[in-house]
Design an enzyme around this catalytic site. Structure first.
Site, PDB file in Angstrom:
ATOM      1  N   ASP A 191       0.855  -1.188   0.000  1.00 35.06           N
ATOM      2  CA  ASP A 191       0.000   0.000   0.000  1.00 35.06           C
ATOM      3  C   ASP A 191       0.892   1.240   0.000  1.00 35.06           C
ATOM      4  O   ASP A 191       1.412   1.660   1.030  1.00 35.06           O
ATOM      5  CB  ASP A 191      -0.916   0.019   1.217  1.00 35.06           C
ATOM      6  CG  ASP A 191      -1.967   1.129   1.150  1.00 35.06           C
ATOM      7  OD1 ASP A 191      -1.718   2.142   0.461  1.00 35.06           O
ATOM      8  OD2 ASP A 191      -3.021   0.978   1.782  1.00 35.06           O
ATOM      9  N   HIS A 196       0.495   8.056   4.038  1.00 32.14           N
ATOM     10  CA  HIS A 196       1.035   7.351   5.190  1.00 32.14           C
ATOM     11  C   HIS A 196       2.542   7.530   5.374  1.00 32.14           C
ATOM     12  O   HIS A 196       3.119   6.901   6.277  1.00 32.14           O
ATOM     13  CB  HIS A 196       0.681   5.867   5.077  1.00 32.14           C
ATOM     14  CG  HIS A 196      -0.782   5.622   4.859  1.00 32.14           C
ATOM     15  ND1 HIS A 196      -1.734   5.939   5.801  1.00 32.14           N
ATOM     16  CD2 HIS A 196      -1.459   5.135   3.785  1.00 32.14           C
ATOM     17  CE1 HIS A 196      -2.941   5.635   5.325  1.00 32.14           C
ATOM     18  NE2 HIS A 196      -2.802   5.154   4.113  1.00 32.14           N
ATOM     19  N   ILE A 211      -0.745   9.474   8.767  1.00 32.84           N
ATOM     20  CA  ILE A 211      -1.541   8.550   9.575  1.00 32.84           C
ATOM     21  C   ILE A 211      -1.186   7.105   9.210  1.00 32.84           C
ATOM     22  O   ILE A 211      -0.565   6.838   8.179  1.00 32.84           O
ATOM     23  CB  ILE A 211      -3.054   8.783   9.383  1.00 32.84           C
ATOM     24  CG1 ILE A 211      -3.468   8.506   7.922  1.00 32.84           C
ATOM     25  CG2 ILE A 211      -3.438  10.190   9.808  1.00 32.84           C
ATOM     26  CD1 ILE A 211      -4.969   8.578   7.697  1.00 32.84           C
ATOM     27  N   GLY A 214      -5.305   2.143   7.509  1.00 32.49           N
ATOM     28  CA  GLY A 214      -6.409   1.490   8.203  1.00 32.49           C
ATOM     29  C   GLY A 214      -6.234  -0.010   8.261  1.00 32.49           C
ATOM     30  O   GLY A 214      -6.542  -0.650   9.271  1.00 32.49           O
TER      31      GLY A 214
END
Length: 289
Positions: A191, A196, A211, A214
Site C-alpha cells: 500500500d 502514510h 496517519i 487502516g
C-alpha cells in the site's frame, strides 16, 4: 456525480495472481507490529521466523488484488477524492500457507444509494484461491463514496453494523503498541499511498503527520484477537470483521476489548489510549472455542 449502477455492478475486474514468499509473510507480520520485544515468545516467533513460519490470517486481505486500481478508471465515474474505506470483512476457509501462489477473484456485490447529499456505499469481495483451486479466504469491504450518491438506487438492505455491548464491561482486553515507523514498514506490503509517509501530502489531507494505514490497524487488531481468543493459533480464527471509526497514528497504543457472545463468537472494539479515541468499532469475531 451519480454513477451508472449496472456498469459498476458488472465491472469486468481482472483476476489477480500473486506469488508470495516467506520473506513477504514475515514483512507483513512486522508491518502489523509483531516482534516488538526481545526475547520473543514461541507464540510470537512463529510469525517472524522462517523455521515453522505461519502466516497471520489477516494477510489474506492484501493478497490476490488485480493489477491496477479499477476504481480510478475515468469510465467508472467514481470521485476518488471523496472515497473512504468503511468496513473490512474476512472469512477464513483454510489457514493461509506461509508462502505460495494465490489467485484472487474480485466482484462488486452491491451498491447502496444514500442520496445525492449523502453519497453511496459499495460492497466488494475477493475470493482467494490456492493455485490448485482450493478456496482459502473471502475478504470483503465497504467503500463510502461521498461524491456518488443520488444515482437512483436504494438504501434498503444495507448490512447493519454489529452491535458492541454497552451494558457491561468487556470480558478481556489487551494493549499492543505500534512503532513510530509502523506505516513505513507496513507500506512495503503493497500500500504505497503517500498519505502514510509524506508529511506534505498528509497536511493536504488535514493531518499534522502521516496517519497509519487502516488495514495496518486492522492487522494489529487481528493479532490481538489471536492472543485473546485463539491462544495465538491462526488456524482457530474463522471470521474477523470491523468498521473503521477514526484514524490511528504510528507510535500509538491500541487497546482491543472483546465481549463473548456465545461459543466461538465475540464482539470487538479498539481504541488508542493516548487520545482515548475509538479507531475500530462494531467488530465481530468467529473462532474455534
Amino acid at each position: 456525480m451519480p454513477l451508472d449502477y449496472e456498469r459498476i455492478k458488472n465491472w469486468p475486474i481482472p483476476e489477480g495472481r500473486q506469488e508470495y514468499s516467506a520473506r513477504d509473510t514475515i514483512l507483513y507480520a512486522l508491518g502489523v507490529g509483531a516482534a516488538i520485544s526481545n526475547k520473543l515468545s514461541p507464540e510470537e516467533l512463529r510469525f517472524v521466523y522462517e523455521k515453522g513460519l505461519q502466516a497471520l490470517p489477516t494477510m489474506a486481505t492484501i493478497l490476490g488484488s488485480p493489477e491496477g486500481f479499477w476504481m480510478a478508471d475515468p469510465e467508472a465515474g467514481i470521485d476518488l477524492a471523496k472515497v473512504l474505506h468503511g468496513e473490512q470483512f474476512l472469512t477464513i476457509h483454510k489457514p493461509l500457507p506461509a508462502e505460495g501462489v494465490v489467485i484472487g477473484r474480485e466482484t462488486v456485490d452491491e451498491i447502496y444509494d444514500k442520496g445525492a447529499d449523502k453519497g453511496a456505499v459499495m460492497y466488494c469481495s475477493r475470493k482467494l484461491y490456492s493455485e490448485d483451486g482450493e478456496l482459502l479466504a473471502t475478504s470483503g469491504w465497504s467503500t463510502f463514496m461521498r461524491g456518488n450518491g443520488g444515482f437512483g438506487g436504494t438504501a434498503t438492505g444495507q448490512p447493519k453494523p454489529h452491535p458492541v455491548p454497552d451494558d457491561r464491561p468487556c470480558d478481556s482486553s489487551i494493549d499492543l503498541i505500534s512503532r513510530p515507523e509502523q506505516a513505513v514498514i507496513y507500506r512495503l506490503s503493497g500500500d504505497w499511498n503517500p498519505l502514510h509517509i509524506d508529511p506534505a501530502f498528509a497536511a493536504r489531507g488535514g493531518f499534522d503527520v502521516p496517519i497509519l494505514h487502516g488495514m495496518c490497524s486492522y492487522g494489529i487488531a487481528g493479532r490481538a484477537v489471536l492472543q485473546l481468543l485463539c491462544n495465538n493459533d491462526p488456524s482457530r480464527l474463522r471470521a474477523f470483521n470491523v468498521r473503521f471509526a477514526a484514524p490511528m497514528f504510528p507510535g500509538e497504543t491500541t487497546r482491543t476489548e472483546v465481549w463473548l457472545e456465545g461459543p466461538g463468537r465475540a464482539a470487538l472494539r479498539v481504541r488508542v489510549l493516548e487520545r482515548d479515541v475509538i479507531i475500530l468499532n462494531n467488530g465481530y469475531v468467529e473462532f474455534d472455542a
